[in-house]
Design an enzyme around this catalytic site. Structure first.
Site, PDB file in Angstrom:
ATOM      1  N   ASN A   1      -2.270 -10.625  -5.248  1.00 32.39           N
ATOM      2  CA  ASN A   1      -2.357 -10.544  -3.790  1.00 32.39           C
ATOM      3  C   ASN A   1      -3.775 -10.104  -3.439  1.00 32.39           C
ATOM      4  O   ASN A   1      -4.100  -8.931  -3.542  1.00 32.39           O
ATOM      5  CB  ASN A   1      -1.324  -9.532  -3.263  1.00 32.39           C
ATOM      6  CG  ASN A   1      -1.435  -9.350  -1.761  1.00 32.39           C
ATOM      7  OD1 ASN A   1      -2.054 -10.150  -1.069  1.00 32.39           O
ATOM      8  ND2 ASN A   1      -0.834  -8.282  -1.242  1.00 32.39           N
TER       9      ASN A   1
ATOM     10  N   LYS B   1      -5.145  -9.920  -0.648  1.00 33.38           N
ATOM     11  CA  LYS B   1      -5.256  -9.298   0.679  1.00 33.38           C
ATOM     12  C   LYS B   1      -6.443  -9.926   1.420  1.00 33.38           C
ATOM     13  O   LYS B   1      -6.687 -11.112   1.275  1.00 33.38           O
ATOM     14  CB  LYS B   1      -5.377  -7.775   0.555  1.00 33.38           C
ATOM     15  CG  LYS B   1      -4.295  -7.190  -0.370  1.00 33.38           C
ATOM     16  CD  LYS B   1      -4.157  -5.718  -0.271  1.00 33.38           C
ATOM     17  CE  LYS B   1      -3.146  -5.240  -1.292  1.00 33.38           C
ATOM     18  NZ  LYS B   1      -2.765  -3.862  -1.124  1.00 33.38           N
TER      19      LYS B   1
ATOM     20  N   HIS C   1       5.228  -7.993   3.618  1.00 32.68           N
ATOM     21  CA  HIS C   1       4.439  -6.947   2.946  1.00 32.68           C
ATOM     22  C   HIS C   1       4.329  -5.740   3.877  1.00 32.68           C
ATOM     23  O   HIS C   1       4.103  -5.892   5.073  1.00 32.68           O
ATOM     24  CB  HIS C   1       3.050  -7.496   2.587  1.00 32.68           C
ATOM     25  CG  HIS C   1       2.311  -6.608   1.633  1.00 32.68           C
ATOM     26  ND1 HIS C   1       1.782  -5.388   2.020  1.00 32.68           N
ATOM     27  CD2 HIS C   1       2.044  -6.735   0.314  1.00 32.68           C
ATOM     28  CE1 HIS C   1       1.206  -4.824   0.961  1.00 32.68           C
ATOM     29  NE2 HIS C   1       1.360  -5.617  -0.085  1.00 32.68           N
TER      30      HIS C   1
ATOM     31  N   GLU D   1       2.071  -3.643   4.424  1.00 33.78           N
ATOM     32  CA  GLU D   1       0.819  -3.503   5.194  1.00 33.78           C
ATOM     33  C   GLU D   1       0.920  -4.285   6.495  1.00 33.78           C
ATOM     34  O   GLU D   1       0.370  -3.889   7.519  1.00 33.78           O
ATOM     35  CB  GLU D   1      -0.376  -3.983   4.359  1.00 33.78           C
ATOM     36  CG  GLU D   1      -0.742  -2.967   3.288  1.00 33.78           C
ATOM     37  CD  GLU D   1      -1.608  -3.523   2.166  1.00 33.78           C
ATOM     38  OE1 GLU D   1      -2.047  -4.685   2.237  1.00 33.78           O
ATOM     39  OE2 GLU D   1      -1.834  -2.775   1.203  1.00 33.78           O
TER      40      GLU D   1
ATOM     41  N   GLU E   1       8.280  -2.773  -3.708  1.00 35.88           N
ATOM     42  CA  GLU E   1       6.974  -2.143  -3.513  1.00 35.88           C
ATOM     43  C   GLU E   1       7.142  -0.821  -2.782  1.00 35.88           C
ATOM     44  O   GLU E   1       7.125  -0.792  -1.537  1.00 35.88           O
ATOM     45  CB  GLU E   1       6.092  -3.055  -2.664  1.00 35.88           C
ATOM     46  CG  GLU E   1       5.910  -4.436  -3.245  1.00 35.88           C
ATOM     47  CD  GLU E   1       4.481  -4.904  -3.072  1.00 35.88           C
ATOM     48  OE1 GLU E   1       3.904  -5.343  -4.057  1.00 35.88           O
ATOM     49  OE2 GLU E   1       3.947  -4.777  -1.966  1.00 35.88           O
TER      50      GLU E   1
ATOM     51  N   GLY F   1      -1.713   0.753  -3.441  1.00 35.51           N
ATOM     52  CA  GLY F   1      -3.121   1.098  -3.239  1.00 35.51           C
ATOM     53  C   GLY F   1      -3.439   2.574  -3.391  1.00 35.51           C
ATOM     54  O   GLY F   1      -4.526   3.019  -3.014  1.00 35.51           O
TER      55      GLY F   1
ATOM     56  N   SER G   1       0.119  -0.206  -7.431  1.00 34.87           N
ATOM     57  CA  SER G   1      -0.800   0.441  -8.376  1.00 34.87           C
ATOM     58  C   SER G   1      -0.538   0.072  -9.841  1.00 34.87           C
ATOM     59  O   SER G   1      -0.698   0.913 -10.728  1.00 34.87           O
ATOM     60  CB  SER G   1      -0.775   1.970  -8.181  1.00 34.87           C
ATOM     61  OG  SER G   1      -1.247   2.301  -6.894  1.00 34.87           O
TER      62      SER G   1
HETATM   63  C1  PEP Z   1       0.135  -5.046  -3.095  1.00 29.05           C
HETATM   64  O1  PEP Z   1      -0.794  -5.631  -2.582  1.00 29.05           O
HETATM   65  O2  PEP Z   1       1.266  -5.350  -2.802  1.00 29.05           O
HETATM   66  C2  PEP Z   1      -0.129  -3.999  -4.080  1.00 29.05           C
HETATM   67  C3  PEP Z   1       0.862  -3.647  -4.843  1.00 29.05           C
HETATM   68  O3  PEP Z   1      -1.387  -3.475  -4.141  1.00 29.05           O
HETATM   69  P1  PEP Z   1      -1.959  -2.517  -5.298  1.00 29.05           P
HETATM   70  O4  PEP Z   1      -1.703  -3.218  -6.608  1.00 29.05           O
HETATM   71  O5  PEP Z   1      -3.418  -2.394  -4.987  1.00 29.05           O
HETATM   72  O6  PEP Z   1      -1.226  -1.220  -5.220  1.00 29.05           O
END
Ligand code: PEP
Length: 250
Positions: free
Chosen positions: A9, A11, A95, A97, A167, A173, A212
Site C-alpha cells: 500500500n 498510500k 482503510h 486512514e 489492521e 504506521g 507495522s
Molecule cells: C497500511 O498502510 O495499511 C499499513 C499497515 O501501514 P504500515 O505498514 O506502515 O503500518
C-alpha cells in the site's frame, strides 16, 4: 492450503521517476517468488504506469479506494469500472486512514465492497480497532460490527472471493505491530464468524495482517495458521524491505 498474498500500500507516496525505480526493483526481486501473490496498490494517477510496467509479470496492481457509485455526477470520485480499464485487479476498501479522515461509515464501506465485486475487482476490506477499544477489551465486538454490516446487506458468501485485512489502528504506521498471538486470535475470530454462516467462504477467504510489518517481525506473523499474508505500508516503499517481508512468507 491458501496461497500467501502480500499487498503493498503505497498510500500517497511516489512520482513517475521514483515509482519506475521501485517497480523495476519489485520486478527483479519479487518475480522469482512464485510461492506467493504480490499486489501493489498505487495512487490513481500511477495506475497506467503500473499497468505498463507490470503487465506480463506475476505482480498484480490495484488502487486504494473506489467510489461507492458506479457512474455519474460525483466530482473527484473514481469508479470500479475505471480501475478495470487500467487492468487493476484489487482495491483496498475502508482503510482506517480514509475512514477516519473522510468519515466513511460501515455502510459506505459495504457499498464500495459490493461495487468492487460487481465490477470484477477483488476487494481488500480493512477492519480493526482503536487502541482505546483494545484496552477496553471490545476489539472483537468492533470488528464483528464491521463484518456484520456487509454480511447483513449481502450475505457471508461474498467473502469467498474477497480479502480481509485485519489492521489494528494502533499498529498502523506506529512501529508497534500486534503480536503474532494477538493477530492470530483476531484472524481466527474473523474466520470463525464467517464460517458459522458459510464454511466454504471462510475456508477460502484470505485474511491479511497489516500494521507495522517489517522484515524482522514478518516470519512470526506469517507462520500463524490464519494469517494468509500482509498489507504493508511503509516497508513497501523500500524494495529490499518489502522483499524481506515477501521472502518470510516462504
Ligand atoms: C497500511 O498502510 O495499511 C499499513 C499497515 O501501514 P504500515 O505498514 O506502515 O503500518
Amino acid at each position: 492450503m491458501r496461497q500467501k498474498l502480500m499487498v503493498a500500500n503505497w498510500k500517497m507516496h511516489g512520482n513517475l521517476a521514483t515509482n519506475k525505480q521501485l517497480l523495476e526493483a519489485y520486478i527483479e526481486k519479487l518475480s522469482p517468488l512464485n510461492y506467493l501473490q504480490v499486489v501493489v496498490c498505487v495512487p490513481y494517477p500511477y495506475l497506467a504506469q503500473a499497468q505498463s510496467m507490470l503487465q506480463n509479470t506475476n505482480i498484480a496492481w490495484g488502487a486504494q479506494n473506489i467510489s461507492k457509485d458506479a457512474v455519474g455526477a460525483f466530482t473527484g470520485e473514481v469508479s470500479a469500472a475505471m480501475l478495470k480499464d487500467f487492468g487493476a485487479s484489487y482495491v483496498v476498501i475502508g482503510h482506517s486512514e480514509r475512514a477516519t479522515a473522510y468519515c466513511e461509515s460501515d455502510e459506505n464501506i459495504a457499498t464500495k465492497f459490493m461495487q468492487a465485486q460487481t465490477h470484477g475487482l477483488i476487494p481488500i476490506l480493512c477492519v480493526g480497532e482503536t487502541l482505546i477499544e483494545r484496552e477496553a477489551g471490545v476489539m472483537q465486538m468492533v470488528v464483528a460490527k464491521q463484518l456484520d454490516t456487509i454480511i447483513n446487506l449481502y450475505g457471508a458468501a461474498v467473502f469467498a472471493n474477497a480479502v480481509i485485512s485485519y489492521e489494528p489502528i494502533w499498529a498502523i504506521g506506529t512501529g508497534l505491530a500486534a503480536s503474532a498471538e494477538q493477530a492470530q486470535s483476531m484472524h481466527e475470530f474473523i474466520r470463525g464468524r464467517i464460517a458459522k454462516l458459510d464454511q466454504a467462504a471462510a475456508a477460502s477467504l484470505k485474511i491479511l495482517y497489516g500494521g507495522s510489518v517489517n522484515p524482522q517481525n514478518a516470519v512470526q506473523l506469517l507462520v500463524m495458521q490464519d494469517i494468509d499474508g500482509g498489507l504493508i505500508g511503509k516497508c513497501s516503499l523500500n524494495a529490499q524491505e518489502f522483499e524481506g517481508i515477501c521472502r518470510a512468507a516462504a
